[in-house]
Design an enzyme around this catalytic site. Structure first.
Site, short mmCIF file in Angstrom:
data_model
loop_
_atom_site.label_atom_id
_atom_site.label_comp_id
_atom_site.label_asym_id
_atom_site.label_seq_id
_atom_site.Cartn_x
_atom_site.Cartn_y
_atom_site.Cartn_z
N HIS A 1 9.22 -4.84 26.85
CA HIS A 1 7.84 -5.26 26.74
C HIS A 1 7.77 -6.63 26.07
CE1 HIS A 1 8.29 -2.70 22.95
NE2 HIS A 1 8.19 -3.94 22.52
P1 TYD Z 1 7.83 1.26 20.90
O1 TYD Z 1 7.39 -0.01 20.31
O2 TYD Z 1 7.36 1.58 22.28
O3 TYD Z 1 9.43 1.38 20.87
P2 TYD Z 1 10.53 0.56 21.71
O4 TYD Z 1 9.94 -0.72 22.11
O5 TYD Z 1 11.66 0.38 20.75
O6 TYD Z 1 10.94 1.38 22.87
O7 TYD Z 1 7.42 2.42 19.90
C1 TYD Z 1 7.85 3.76 20.03
C2 TYD Z 1 6.84 4.67 19.35
O8 TYD Z 1 6.74 4.38 17.96
C3 TYD Z 1 5.44 4.53 19.91
O9 TYD Z 1 4.91 5.84 20.03
C4 TYD Z 1 4.66 3.78 18.87
C5 TYD Z 1 5.39 4.09 17.59
N1 TYD Z 1 5.37 2.95 16.64
C6 TYD Z 1 4.53 2.97 15.54
O10 TYD Z 1 3.78 3.94 15.32
N2 TYD Z 1 4.54 1.91 14.67
C7 TYD Z 1 5.34 0.83 14.85
O11 TYD Z 1 5.32 -0.12 14.03
C8 TYD Z 1 6.19 0.80 16.02
C9 TYD Z 1 7.07 -0.39 16.31
C10 TYD Z 1 6.17 1.88 16.87
#
Ligand code: TYD
Length: 319
Positions: free
Chosen positions: A229
């Protein structure tokens, strides 16, 4: 030449749509409902069922069968004897309605003898290695190989020699530009003595922004991919505190892969950079400092949308 060529030994059932300049070679068999675009090559011994759509400039090499539910977008290449499937639990004389939809997106290539499980999407410009067994969706531009298929790289993401594993030790303290817009590699100060090592960065004198949040990624099951993303406004700074992982950073034009394997090295990513983190070692601990609190609306999760937003962003800057 705009005429369709059908080899006299091919069978094209009445009702099938075959676009101009498409060539259908010997012993191919195309059923009545199939829709095939222009300038395609349908090689010997290809079988195409009714509920199949094939875009323009598609090459389907010998011995491939496209079952109901398969769509190949423009410019797709399917290597010889690659196998599509449309039933996860096939039994003789049992038929599905509807069949799972398998989509191979624009410009993707599928290597010889690869197998694609039902209902998957192979992303735009992705590359499936020969003999791979694809069991999950393949992201745009990912290169996958093996059984089951795993992401082994991203098309066009060249590893930067100056931040490769071997060169980390040689990197002197400082900030290094990458080839990707605004992305910088920070080699931080390191103090080594008999008691161990210490690495440090100060906000905002030696780090690019004041963080308002941190998060840590660890315990990533082998070869999983995170990220995929971009952020609209968020600045991030990533440091691999233990183990190693790889980052792919992409500004819509240039793409690089950076291996992070030292707590003395951080990567700064400004807003509007597409990012992927993968190739985590089992012991990897990736610390991410972020400029703002978590905001789900700040994410751009589709690469196509990212490109459109970049174009809008650029035209706003130049007007
Ligand atoms: P995501 O950013 O999609 O992870 P990645 O990019 O590493 O695959 O986040 C995964 C999950 O964690 C999503 O449900 C949102 C949650 N999250 C938070 O609650 N707070 C945060 O600061 C982050 C980065 C993620």
């Amino acid at each position: 030449m705009t005429e369709t060529f059908i080899h006299p030994q091919a069978i094209v059932e009445k009702g099938a749509t075959i676009g101009p300049s498409t060539r259908v070679w010997a012993f191919a068999h195309i059923l009545a409902g199939a829709v095939i675009g222009r300038d395609c090559d349908i090689c010997d011994h290809v079988f195409i069922e009714n509920q199949v759509k094939v875009g323009d400039r598609v090459t389907i090499k010998c011995g491939v069968q496209l079952w109901d539910g398969v769509t190949l977008e423009d410019d797709v290449f399917v290597g010889p004897n690659a196998t599509f499937t449309n039933d996860r639990f096939p039994r003789s004389k049992h038929y599905l309605d509807p069949y799972p939809q398998t989509v191979v997106r624009q410009g993707a290539s599928i290597g010889a003898n690869a197998t694609i499980l039902p209902g998957l999407t192979i992303g735009r410009e992705a590359m499936v290695g020969a003999g791979a067994v694809v069991t999950r969706d393949v992201p745009d531009r990912a290169i996958v190989a093996g059984v089951p298929a795993r992401i082994v790289g991203y098309v066009g993401a060249h590893r930067r020699p100056q931040v490769s594993l071997a060169d980390y030790a040689a990197l002197g303290e400082g900030v290094y530009d990458t080839g990707v817009r605004g992305v910088k590699v920070y080699r931080q100060k390191e103090i080594r003595d008999l008691r161990g090592c210490l690495s440090v960065g100060e906000f905002a004198s030696s780090l690019p922004f004041l963080p308002r949040r941190y998060y840590v990624i660890y315990g990533v099951p082998s070869r999983e991919v995170r990220g995929e993303h971009a952020h609209k406004t968020l600045h991030q700074f990533l440091v691999c505190l233990a183990g190693q992982c790889a980052l792919v950073v992409d500004d819509g034009e240039r793409r690089e892969e950076i291996v992070l394997c030292s707590p003395t090295v951080g990567v700064y990513t400004p807003p509007m950079i597409w990012g992927v983190q993968y190739k985590f070692s089992p012991d990897a601990v990736l610390l991410v400092l972020a400029s703002d609190p978590y905001d789900a609306d700040d994410y751009i999760r589709e690469y196509d949308e990212f490109l459109v937003m970049l174009a809008t962003h650029r035209s706003a800057l130049t007007s």
